[in-house]
Enzyme design. Structure first.
Site, PDB file in Angstrom:
ATOM      1  N   ASP A  53       0.834  -1.196   0.000  1.00 59.16           N
ATOM      2  CA  ASP A  53       0.000   0.000   0.000  1.00 59.16           C
ATOM      3  C   ASP A  53       0.869   1.247   0.000  1.00 59.16           C
ATOM      4  O   ASP A  53       1.852   1.334   0.734  1.00 59.16           O
ATOM      5  CB  ASP A  53      -0.902   0.015   1.232  1.00 59.16           C
ATOM      6  CG  ASP A  53      -1.719   1.291   1.304  1.00 59.16           C
ATOM      7  OD1 ASP A  53      -2.685   1.418   0.525  1.00 59.16           O
ATOM      8  OD2 ASP A  53      -1.371   2.174   2.109  1.00 59.16           O
ATOM      9  N   TYR A  58       2.727  10.326   0.519  1.00 56.58           N
ATOM     10  CA  TYR A  58       3.867   9.897   1.325  1.00 56.58           C
ATOM     11  C   TYR A  58       5.166  10.400   0.698  1.00 56.58           C
ATOM     12  O   TYR A  58       5.717   9.795  -0.223  1.00 56.58           O
ATOM     13  CB  TYR A  58       3.902   8.381   1.449  1.00 56.58           C
ATOM     14  CG  TYR A  58       2.645   7.770   2.036  1.00 56.58           C
ATOM     15  CD1 TYR A  58       1.802   8.502   2.872  1.00 56.58           C
ATOM     16  CD2 TYR A  58       2.283   6.459   1.739  1.00 56.58           C
ATOM     17  CE1 TYR A  58       0.648   7.938   3.404  1.00 56.58           C
ATOM     18  CE2 TYR A  58       1.135   5.890   2.270  1.00 56.58           C
ATOM     19  CZ  TYR A  58       0.319   6.635   3.096  1.00 56.58           C
ATOM     20  OH  TYR A  58      -0.821   6.073   3.607  1.00 56.58           O
ATOM     21  N   LYS A  84      -3.573   5.682  -3.639  1.00 53.87           N
ATOM     22  CA  LYS A  84      -4.657   6.584  -3.235  1.00 53.87           C
ATOM     23  C   LYS A  84      -4.747   7.791  -4.164  1.00 53.87           C
ATOM     24  O   LYS A  84      -3.774   8.133  -4.850  1.00 53.87           O
ATOM     25  CB  LYS A  84      -4.441   7.025  -1.788  1.00 53.87           C
ATOM     26  CG  LYS A  84      -4.292   5.818  -0.845  1.00 53.87           C
ATOM     27  CD  LYS A  84      -3.998   6.237   0.570  1.00 53.87           C
ATOM     28  CE  LYS A  84      -3.795   5.011   1.451  1.00 53.87           C
ATOM     29  NZ  LYS A  84      -2.452   4.409   1.261  1.00 53.87           N
TER      30      LYS A  84
END
Length: 341
Positions: A53, A58, A84
């Site tokens: 993931d 990030y 995401k």
């Protein structure tokens, strides 16, 4: 012993109960050198982890770059990718103050993020992720951070509306075209997960910190709803940002901040029961959430090969059923919490 594999809800996508979470690879709190970061991912591949993931947020793309660098050398059918949408990177327009770092990240790419839950924003975000990861498809795509924790109570309603009218429709279209396999949300709050579950047709969700050995608010209504709808659950933050790994030591982190006295006290009491059973607090914290039938995988962050190996080894160590019953008897674990067999 091989890692257990579970289907991700109604999708049937097989994922290992230990997943790899890449937030630390975006230089969360501390800068990582590339070799160490890649070593953490390579150790997960060697350990048999199949779920990875990540998110553009990030390190503003750095985590995706680092994961992609390692996984490009691995057969594509041997792993499942989750990323995401909700932010895309805008390298051509730098902020006036020159600060491009996301909150809580010590480093990252010099590309400022644009918060964007629109249809076009989701499409742009996913396109950028495919390029950074170096792949032609991603199995699971989640709408990221539509919660009070990330945006505040005053703004979250507008973001929820924008996400359902924009990003959700984009992902729904891509799913119908079989470009992606599963759509969902990645959030910090169980009640917002529940709102999304009731508002749309979601396959999977990643919930951080709200179903752990320390606290179980997701058990009230969200997890039963997820089970009813066949939503496959991935859990992040099972250490509640650190305190369930470190124990109640000075400076222990709880939800990304220093733990308050009442949390330190509760964790100390939980740790005492664990030690009476010869189980470490961290091992109990890893095993407990997997007792819920809706939970498919724990997405664990790692900053090094050694940490990845420690996470993997914990899955082989047994935890006696009597530990869970003693925690319940002491009022330290909800009586209605399902526990591992």
């Amino acid at each position: 012993m091989a890692l257990e594999t579970r289907p991700l809800g109604r999708t049937g996508i097989p994922v290992t109960t230990l997943g790899f979470g890449s937030a630390p690879l975006g230089d969360l709190y501390h800068r990582l050198d590339d070799e160490t970061a890649r070593g953490a991912v390579a150790a997960a591949v060697e350990a048999g982890v199949t779920l990875y993931d990540t998110s553009p947020f990030y390190g503003h793309g750095l985590a995706e770059h680092r994961i992609g660098t390692v996984l490009r050398g691995v057969p594509r059918k041997s792993f499942v990718l989750s990323t995401k949408v909700g932010r895309w990177m805008d390298p051509l327009h730098q902020p006036a103050d020159g600060n491009t770092q996301p909150p809580n990240f010590a480093g990252g790419q010099p590309h400022p993020a644009r918060l964007d839950y629109s249809y076009d924003g989701a499409m742009r975000s996913l396109e950028q992720s495919l390029i950074r990861l170096g792949v032609d498809r991603i199995e699971i795509v989640l709408i990221h951070d539509v919660d009070v924790y990330s945006h505040g109570a005053a703004a979250v309603e507008g973001h929820f509306k924008a996400a359902m009218e924009g990003a959700y429709k984009a992902l729904e279209q891509l799913r119908s075209e079989k470009v992606i396999d599963a759509i969902g949300v990645g959030l910090n709050e169980a009640d917002m997960c529940e709102r999304f579950a009731l508002a749309g047709d979601f396959d999977a969700m990643l919930l951080a910190g709200r179903y752990s050995l320390l606290e179980q608010p997701a058990l009230d209504s969200f997890l039963p709803l997820a089970q009813e709808k066949g939503i496959g659950m991935m859990l992040g933050g099972v250490f509640n940002s650190g305190i369930l790994a470190t124990g109640p030591v000075p400076g222990a982190k709880y939800n990304y901040r220093d733990a308050p006295p009442e949390i330190l006290e509760r964790v100390a009491a939980i740790q005492k029961v664990c030690e009476a059973h010869g189980v470490t607090l961290a091992d109990a914290a890893l095993k407990f959430p997997l007792g819920h039938p809706a939970v498919a995988s724990l997405v664990m962050g790692s900053v090094s090969a050694e940490e990845t190996k420690r996470n993997r080894a914990a899955f082989d160590r047994p935890v006696p059923a009597s530990l869970w019953s003693d925690l319940k008897m002491a009022g330290l674990l909800r009586a209605d919490a399902p526990t591992p067999a």
